[in-house]
Motif scaffolding. Structure first.
Motif, PDB file in Angstrom:
ATOM      1  N   ILE A 202       0.874  -1.181   0.000  1.00 33.90           N
ATOM      2  CA  ILE A 202       0.000   0.000   0.000  1.00 33.90           C
ATOM      3  C   ILE A 202       0.907   1.224   0.000  1.00 33.90           C
ATOM      4  CG2 ILE A 202      -1.902   1.198   1.153  1.00 33.90           C
ATOM      5  CD1 ILE A 202      -2.345  -1.384   2.801  1.00 33.90           C
ATOM      6  N   HIS A 203       0.670   2.155  -0.929  1.00 29.35           N
ATOM      7  CA  HIS A 203       1.479   3.374  -1.037  1.00 29.35           C
ATOM      8  C   HIS A 203       0.648   4.586  -0.629  1.00 29.35           C
ATOM      9  CE1 HIS A 203       4.754   1.617  -3.707  1.00 29.35           C
ATOM     10  NE2 HIS A 203       3.852   0.650  -3.644  1.00 29.35           N
ATOM     11  N   PHE A 204       1.121   5.356   0.369  1.00 23.68           N
ATOM     12  CA  PHE A 204       0.516   6.638   0.742  1.00 23.68           C
ATOM     13  C   PHE A 204       1.454   7.727   0.221  1.00 23.68           C
ATOM     14  CE2 PHE A 204      -0.983   3.612   3.917  1.00 23.68           C
ATOM     15  CZ  PHE A 204      -2.330   3.923   4.049  1.00 23.68           C
ATOM     16  N   GLU A 205       0.991   8.544  -0.732  1.00 22.79           N
ATOM     17  CA  GLU A 205       1.888   9.469  -1.427  1.00 22.79           C
ATOM     18  C   GLU A 205       1.322  10.897  -1.424  1.00 22.79           C
ATOM     19  OE1 GLU A 205       3.481   6.274  -4.755  1.00 22.79           O
ATOM     20  OE2 GLU A 205       1.542   7.259  -5.057  1.00 22.79           O
ATOM     21  N   PRO A 206       1.904  11.800  -0.610  1.00 19.95           N
ATOM     22  CA  PRO A 206       1.433  13.189  -0.604  1.00 19.95           C
ATOM     23  C   PRO A 206       2.103  14.007  -1.716  1.00 19.95           C
ATOM     24  CG  PRO A 206       3.020  12.832   1.171  1.00 19.95           C
ATOM     25  CD  PRO A 206       2.932  11.540   0.411  1.00 19.95           C
ATOM     26  N   PHE A 207       1.316  14.740  -2.486  1.00 17.20           N
ATOM     27  CA  PHE A 207       1.831  15.671  -3.489  1.00 17.20           C
ATOM     28  C   PHE A 207       1.358  17.080  -3.121  1.00 17.20           C
ATOM     29  CE2 PHE A 207       1.809  11.581  -5.594  1.00 17.20           C
ATOM     30  CZ  PHE A 207       3.036  11.574  -6.240  1.00 17.20           C
ATOM     31  N   GLU A 208       1.740  18.059  -3.921  1.00 14.36           N
ATOM     32  CA  GLU A 208       1.432  19.452  -3.571  1.00 14.36           C
ATOM     33  C   GLU A 208      -0.075  19.685  -3.438  1.00 14.36           C
ATOM     34  OE1 GLU A 208       2.713  23.957  -4.904  1.00 14.36           O
ATOM     35  OE2 GLU A 208       2.934  22.319  -6.341  1.00 14.36           O
ATOM     36  N   ASP A 209      -0.853  19.148  -4.389  1.00 12.25           N
ATOM     37  CA  ASP A 209      -2.283  19.421  -4.358  1.00 12.25           C
ATOM     38  C   ASP A 209      -3.148  18.170  -4.326  1.00 12.25           C
ATOM     39  OD1 ASP A 209      -1.672  18.560  -6.832  1.00 12.25           O
ATOM     40  OD2 ASP A 209      -2.308  20.359  -7.914  1.00 12.25           O
ATOM     41  N   GLN A 210      -2.547  17.003  -4.065  1.00 12.49           N
ATOM     42  CA  GLN A 210      -3.354  15.789  -3.920  1.00 12.49           C
ATOM     43  C   GLN A 210      -2.659  14.785  -3.012  1.00 12.49           C
ATOM     44  OE1 GLN A 210      -3.729  12.898  -7.074  1.00 12.49           O
ATOM     45  NE2 GLN A 210      -2.084  13.819  -8.262  1.00 12.49           N
ATOM     46  N   PHE A 211      -3.450  13.872  -2.460  1.00 10.42           N
ATOM     47  CA  PHE A 211      -2.949  12.797  -1.597  1.00 10.42           C
ATOM     48  C   PHE A 211      -3.360  11.484  -2.247  1.00 10.42           C
ATOM     49  CE2 PHE A 211      -3.656  10.416   2.653  1.00 10.42           C
ATOM     50  CZ  PHE A 211      -2.371   9.899   2.611  1.00 10.42           C
ATOM     51  N   ARG A 212      -2.370  10.749  -2.759  1.00 10.59           N
ATOM     52  CA  ARG A 212      -2.658   9.558  -3.545  1.00 10.59           C
ATOM     53  C   ARG A 212      -2.445   8.291  -2.712  1.00 10.59           C
ATOM     54  NH1 ARG A 212      -0.039   9.058  -9.516  1.00 10.59           N
ATOM     55  NH2 ARG A 212       1.826   8.629  -8.331  1.00 10.59           N
ATOM     56  N   ILE A 213      -3.386   7.335  -2.795  1.00 11.03           N
ATOM     57  CA  ILE A 213      -3.218   6.029  -2.148  1.00 11.03           C
ATOM     58  C   ILE A 213      -3.335   4.960  -3.226  1.00 11.03           C
ATOM     59  CG2 ILE A 213      -4.124   4.410  -0.431  1.00 11.03           C
ATOM     60  CD1 ILE A 213      -5.156   6.762   1.154  1.00 11.03           C
ATOM     61  N   ARG A 214      -2.308   4.129  -3.327  1.00  8.62           N
ATOM     62  CA  ARG A 214      -2.299   3.103  -4.375  1.00  8.62           C
ATOM     63  C   ARG A 214      -2.006   1.731  -3.777  1.00  8.62           C
ATOM     64  NH1 ARG A 214       1.393   5.060  -9.310  1.00  8.62           N
ATOM     65  NH2 ARG A 214       2.910   5.605  -7.698  1.00  8.62           N
TER      66      ARG A 214
END
Length: 563
Positions: A202-214
């Protein structure tokens, strides 16, 4: 019945005289070769019936045995557990005596679930033994179907502000947000969905304008509906709290573990955090023993390769290397090979970074670079521990390679991994590290190269006729494939519209014989070693891939991608 606890069941069956030594040896050998659980084989053999096995388990654990689920449990007792807890732990309260509560559980061996429930309920919890097949139905009968709190509902709560998830300003705010009920429910749901989908990461990935979970499923990444960006600090802090990491420290990478219960099963998660430009990225590796069957017979390899590996690991000495890229299943193959020799008269030591699966009867050492416990240091210490078989997680440097070779030449079987493209490439890699060719030729007995590629979904598998350009990419004679059938997956709900479900191994086994030893000593290039190995019957990864295509197990695209 108790599929995850064959080692414990075996001990109980022997100590309670349910089996003779001869019967036990036969059932255990059958368990290792077939992958079926010890309890299932014990039942199939007719040596012991279900009540006798369950009574023995209850006696061994020192807890009550229930022949059936009681139909008249006081509602006051069942109200001790919330429906969500009952479904998560697959447990049903049946008796309350002061501060002591007795629950029927699908997995009475799950001590971490007992500890968690003891803490949550503030009572002395004991798991009683009953037929595990009856528990889930009893939980549904008592508490109803599990509440399908969907991801959409939870995300809706956050977006309407009901969950109170603001962007936390201070460390105290982050810690407080991490312990809010909606955040806890959200993270639990992400974990449940991942385990249900048989995801490996499970990947929790914060970006500048979104929070992605893959999720990584069968080697490919799939994105779930993205939560609001301002949830990232709280969700990541929640994961760090669960894995006992320092939530105040966000500048350096951290590693931890989570042991939890999902659907009544004990699940182990390996946690890795990494500081990035927009917050911490967190990856959870799901270590679910029920998904990974550590048995050579379940690795989709051809019988000749399986027999070759068995013969190599049962030799009195020598080095056996498994090569392939990260995530190609090397560790699973090594564990499965170790199970072939994991008997009472063999001492096995492993050095791993980190220990992925705990295996009964094997001494496993986690590498710790911070205190100087490297692969080389562990391997040097192993030789003073009188082992028969040694597994080194990876040969990364000359020192580790030299000690591994030395260990094999002094009468030990050494198993390890390398990162190379094919089996003959492992020899060249060892020479490049600085190992003397004559030492390699004397020590290395075999090299297995492997890849993991996706299987075609059986529910939507469809035959088709490939065009000439695709056939040309396979580099095979068109006459050879004139009567062969090719398949692809159309995509269906069963495979999440991907056309693939599950994974398939490709294998290339190079046995080192005298002509090859001569070539190794002369520092012959990889291509020469490969051609000579093919002369002696080695099937290349591409050849094994073609076999998998013609057997309808995978697609042309997958084979071209990985070979």
């Amino acid at each position: 019945m108790f599929d995850d606890h064959s080692d414990s069941l075996r001990e109980i069956a022997r100590s309670h005289h349910l089996v003779t030594d001869e019967q036990d040896a036969e059932i255990w050998e059958n368990h290792l070769s077939s992958g079926k659980s010890y309890a299932a084989l014990l039942l199939d053999s007719g040596i012991a019936d279900r009540p006798a096995i369950l009574q023995a388990v209850a006696d061994a654990l020192g807890v009550p045995f229930y022949a059936a689920v009681p139909g008249d449990v006081d509602p006051e007792v069942t109200r001790i557990l919330k429906p969500a807890q009952a479904h998560r732990y697959l447990a049903l309260p049946v008796a309350l005596d002061g501060a002591r509560v007795t629950l029927l559980a699908r997995d009475p061996f799950n001590s971490s679930a007992v500890s968690e429930l003891t803490f949550m309920l503030q009572k002395d919890v004991e798991f009683a033994v009953v037929d595990p097949d009856l528990v889930e139905a009893a939980v549904i009968r008592t508490y109803g179907e599990p509440a399908q709190s969907s991801m959409e509902d939870l995300l809706g709560e956050f977006e309407t502000g009901e969950a109170g998830a603001g962007d936390p300003a201070s460390e105290a705010d982050v810690a407080e947000a991490a312990n809010q009920a909606p955040i806890i429910r959200f993270v639990d749901l992400v974990l449940q969905e991942a385990v249900k989908a048989k995801a490996s990461d499970i990947h929790f990935e914060p970006f500048e304008d979104q929070f992605r979970i893959r999720y990584r499923i069968d080697g490919s990444l799939y994105e779930m509906a993205p939560p609001p960006r301002n949830l990232a600090p709280a969700v990541i802090a929640r994961v760090k709290v669960m894995s006992a990491l320092n939530i105040a420290e966000r500048r350096v990478p951290q590693d931890g573990r989570i042991k939890t219960t999902i659907g009544g099963r004990a699940i182990d998660l390996r946690v890795s955090t990494l500081p990035t430009q927009f917050g911490e990225s967190v990856v959870l590796r799901i270590l679910d023993k029920t998904v990974v069957n550590l048995d050579l017979g379940n690795l989709s390899m051809q019988p000749d390769i399986m027999e070759g590996i068995r013969e190599l690991v049962n030799r009195p000495n020598g080095v056996f290397i498994v090569t392939g890229p990260t995530g190609s299943g090397k560790t699973t193959t090594l564990y499965s090979a170790l199970r072939e020799v994991n008997t009472e008269d063999v001492k096995i030591l492993t050095a791993e970074d980190p220990v992925e699966y705990e295996v009964e009867g094997i001494m496993q050492v986690p590498i710790n670079h911070q205190v100087g416990l490297t692969f080389a240091a562990a391997l040097r210490s192993f030789l003073r521990q009188d082992p028969d078989t040694i597994m080194v997680g990876e040969i990364r440097d000359l020192e580790t390679a030299q000690i591994a070779v030395q260990a094999s030449l002094t009468g030990h079987v050494v198993l390890s991994t390398l990162h190379t493209n094919d089996a003959p490439g492992a020899i060249t890699r060892l020479i490049d590290m600085g190992l003397e060719p004559f030492l390699i030729s004397a020590a290395v007995e075999g090299v297995l190269a492997q890849r993991l590629l996706r299987r075609v979904c059986k529910s939507c598998r469809t035959a088709f006729e490939p065009d000439q350009e695709t056939v040309a990419l396979l580099q095979v004679d068109p006459i050879e494939i004139a009567n062969k059938r090719f398949f692809f997956g159309k995509g269906c709900p069963e495979c999440n519209k991907s056309g693939y479900k599950g994974r398939q191994g490709l294998f290339e086994l190079m046995r080192v014989n005298d002509p090859l030893r001569e070539l190794i000593t002369r520092k012959s290039p990889t291509l020469v070693l490969k051609q000579k190995s093919i002369e002696f019957g080695m099937r290349t990864l591409r050849d094994d891939g073609l076999r998998a295509i013609f057997d309808g197990q995978t697609t042309i695209e997958e084979v071209l991608k990985y070979t």
